[in-house]
Write an enzyme that holds these catalytic residues in place. Sequence first.
Site, PDB file in Angstrom:
ATOM      1  N   LYS A 269       9.627 -14.448  27.804  1.00 57.66           N
ATOM      2  CA  LYS A 269       9.245 -14.933  26.459  1.00 57.66           C
ATOM      3  C   LYS A 269       7.810 -15.436  26.362  1.00 57.66           C
ATOM      4  O   LYS A 269       6.884 -14.661  26.247  1.00 57.66           O
ATOM      5  CB  LYS A 269      10.246 -16.006  26.018  1.00 57.66           C
ATOM      6  CG  LYS A 269      11.585 -15.388  25.603  1.00 57.66           C
ATOM      7  CD  LYS A 269      12.403 -16.342  24.780  1.00 57.66           C
ATOM      8  CE  LYS A 269      13.731 -15.780  24.352  1.00 57.66           C
ATOM      9  NZ  LYS A 269      13.674 -14.906  23.198  1.00 57.66           N
TER      10      LYS A 269
ATOM     11  N   ASP B  21      17.599 -20.294  34.462  1.00 58.72           N
ATOM     12  CA  ASP B  21      17.029 -19.333  33.506  1.00 58.72           C
ATOM     13  C   ASP B  21      16.176 -20.138  32.525  1.00 58.72           C
ATOM     14  O   ASP B  21      16.693 -20.759  31.593  1.00 58.72           O
ATOM     15  CB  ASP B  21      18.181 -18.598  32.801  1.00 58.72           C
ATOM     16  CG  ASP B  21      17.689 -17.657  31.704  1.00 58.72           C
ATOM     17  OD1 ASP B  21      16.523 -17.782  31.278  1.00 58.72           O
ATOM     18  OD2 ASP B  21      18.483 -16.815  31.249  1.00 58.72           O
TER      19      ASP B  21
ATOM     20  N   PHE C 116      23.098 -17.380  27.278  1.00 65.99           N
ATOM     21  CA  PHE C 116      22.533 -16.067  26.959  1.00 65.99           C
ATOM     22  C   PHE C 116      21.543 -15.693  28.053  1.00 65.99           C
ATOM     23  O   PHE C 116      20.591 -16.421  28.312  1.00 65.99           O
ATOM     24  CB  PHE C 116      21.825 -16.062  25.594  1.00 65.99           C
ATOM     25  CG  PHE C 116      21.404 -14.673  25.187  1.00 65.99           C
ATOM     26  CD1 PHE C 116      22.309 -13.808  24.585  1.00 65.99           C
ATOM     27  CD2 PHE C 116      20.125 -14.205  25.458  1.00 65.99           C
ATOM     28  CE1 PHE C 116      21.937 -12.513  24.240  1.00 65.99           C
ATOM     29  CE2 PHE C 116      19.746 -12.908  25.121  1.00 65.99           C
ATOM     30  CZ  PHE C 116      20.659 -12.058  24.506  1.00 65.99           C
TER      31      PHE C 116
HETATM   32  C1  LIG Z   1      17.610 -17.909  28.137  1.00 69.53           C
HETATM   33  C2  LIG Z   1      17.362 -16.458  27.942  1.00 69.53           C
HETATM   34  N1  LIG Z   1      17.509 -15.611  28.980  1.00 69.53           N
HETATM   35  C3  LIG Z   1      17.282 -14.285  28.843  1.00 69.53           C
HETATM   36  C4  LIG Z   1      16.906 -13.742  27.649  1.00 69.53           C
HETATM   37  C5  LIG Z   1      16.651 -12.257  27.534  1.00 69.53           C
HETATM   38  O1  LIG Z   1      15.300 -12.026  27.419  1.00 69.53           O
HETATM   39  P1  LIG Z   1      14.767 -10.595  26.903  1.00 69.53           P
HETATM   40  O2  LIG Z   1      15.167 -10.453  25.486  1.00 69.53           O
HETATM   41  O3  LIG Z   1      13.280 -10.665  27.118  1.00 69.53           O
HETATM   42  O4  LIG Z   1      15.396  -9.567  27.779  1.00 69.53           O
HETATM   43  C6  LIG Z   1      16.753 -14.572  26.535  1.00 69.53           C
HETATM   44  C7  LIG Z   1      16.398 -14.018  25.221  1.00 69.53           C
HETATM   45  O5  LIG Z   1      16.626 -14.595  24.185  1.00 69.53           O
HETATM   46  C8  LIG Z   1      16.986 -15.968  26.687  1.00 69.53           C
HETATM   47  O6  LIG Z   1      16.855 -16.816  25.651  1.00 69.53           O
END
Ligand SMILES: Cc1ncc(COP(=O)(O)O)c(C=O)c1O
Length: 397
Positions: free
Chosen positions: A249, A220, A135
Amino acid sequence: MTNWQELEKKYYMQTFERLPVTLVRGKGPYVWDDEGREYLDFVGGWAVTTLGHCHPALTKALTEQANLLIQTSNQYYTVPQLQLARLLVGNSCLDRVFFGNSGAEANEGAVKLARRYGQLNLNGAYEVITTLSSFHGRTLAMVAATGQPKFQQSYPPLPTGFVNVPFNDIEAIKSATTERTCAVMIEPIQGEGGVNLPDEGYLPAIRKWCDQKGILLILDEIQTGVGRTGTLFAYEQYGVEPDIMTLAKGLAGGVPIGAILAKEKASVFVPGEHGSTFGGNPLACAAGYATVKFVIDNNIAGRVKEVGGYLIDRLEKMKPNYPAITDVRGRGLLVAIEFSDEIAQSLVTDCLERGLLVNKLKPNALRFMPPLIIGRKEVDEALAILDKALGVESKQQ
Ligand SMILES: Cc1ncc(COP(=O)(O)O)c(C=O)c1O
């Protein structure tokens, strides 16, 4: 009394499956609804509230900064931005930072950076390999990067330049690599996709492959970063260093922020190639600085390792009592519990009624991502509630 839930139905886009509570206040690991009911928060704003709700260090930093300077344009130097950048660089293997406003935006920027690197160093290579059940966010490009058809199917045509391969399969990455590939982008632990841990040697094998091919490794760490898994960054536990890392986050404890960090060799943007109106603004960066500084100064990551170990251990010990529990997995305070049946929704509802917020990860799995400042006491309190909810559930089976 205003019926906020009715207002939501009338005025808000219907994109969220919400639970029937309206939260109005929080303190530490607890939140309260508009009827004064208290809940222990093991969702933590989706792995965001690093220091719990309204932590004095964060509230003080925000209040002071709000009285001083909230926003300028990035045409000017501002102090909190540079303090936070120096703190992150000084405590990671990366050399430079760019701030945005969310996780998806940080990942978009990371992919732009990798494409620019490909243009300059890899004969125009632009493709990024990502994994299935990953994700990476909700923008169009990050939906294409996210290896989950359910997030992709409503929005064709998707941007090109992403290849999704199975997780924990180094051979799949090797076979997907072509002269078009500029980077591999991966979560060290897949969060939304199931709290899926990397197999022993998987991340080092990706690092080695990227080095061999001269392509970039983007980690990520939006969900795993800032102490969540028991070290400041998850990569520290897996013996790899990324060329680019993204954070969001928990970075500012609840204030919207995102960050791209890069090694010097990958930091190829020149003026005008990337930007943001709000990204790196004094308010968000003051919150980020206060949060990260507190995490470092108080060895919160070490504490997470200990408390997270206790949580996993206690969940493991519940297994023999409940045959429906098929798996307990995670690192630090990013933990999932999986069941043989699709009971997650009813457990979420039952726990809510008993005063505990937990997240439905999948129809048959729950996820715990509480504030990082919790101790064994809060774990015991949460598991006493879960135990009761599971007891009811197992009687109904
Ligand atoms: C690993 C990861 N990358 C990216 C995101 C996206 O972040 P945002 O919701 O702040 O755009 C999330 C959100 O859950 C995530 O868990």
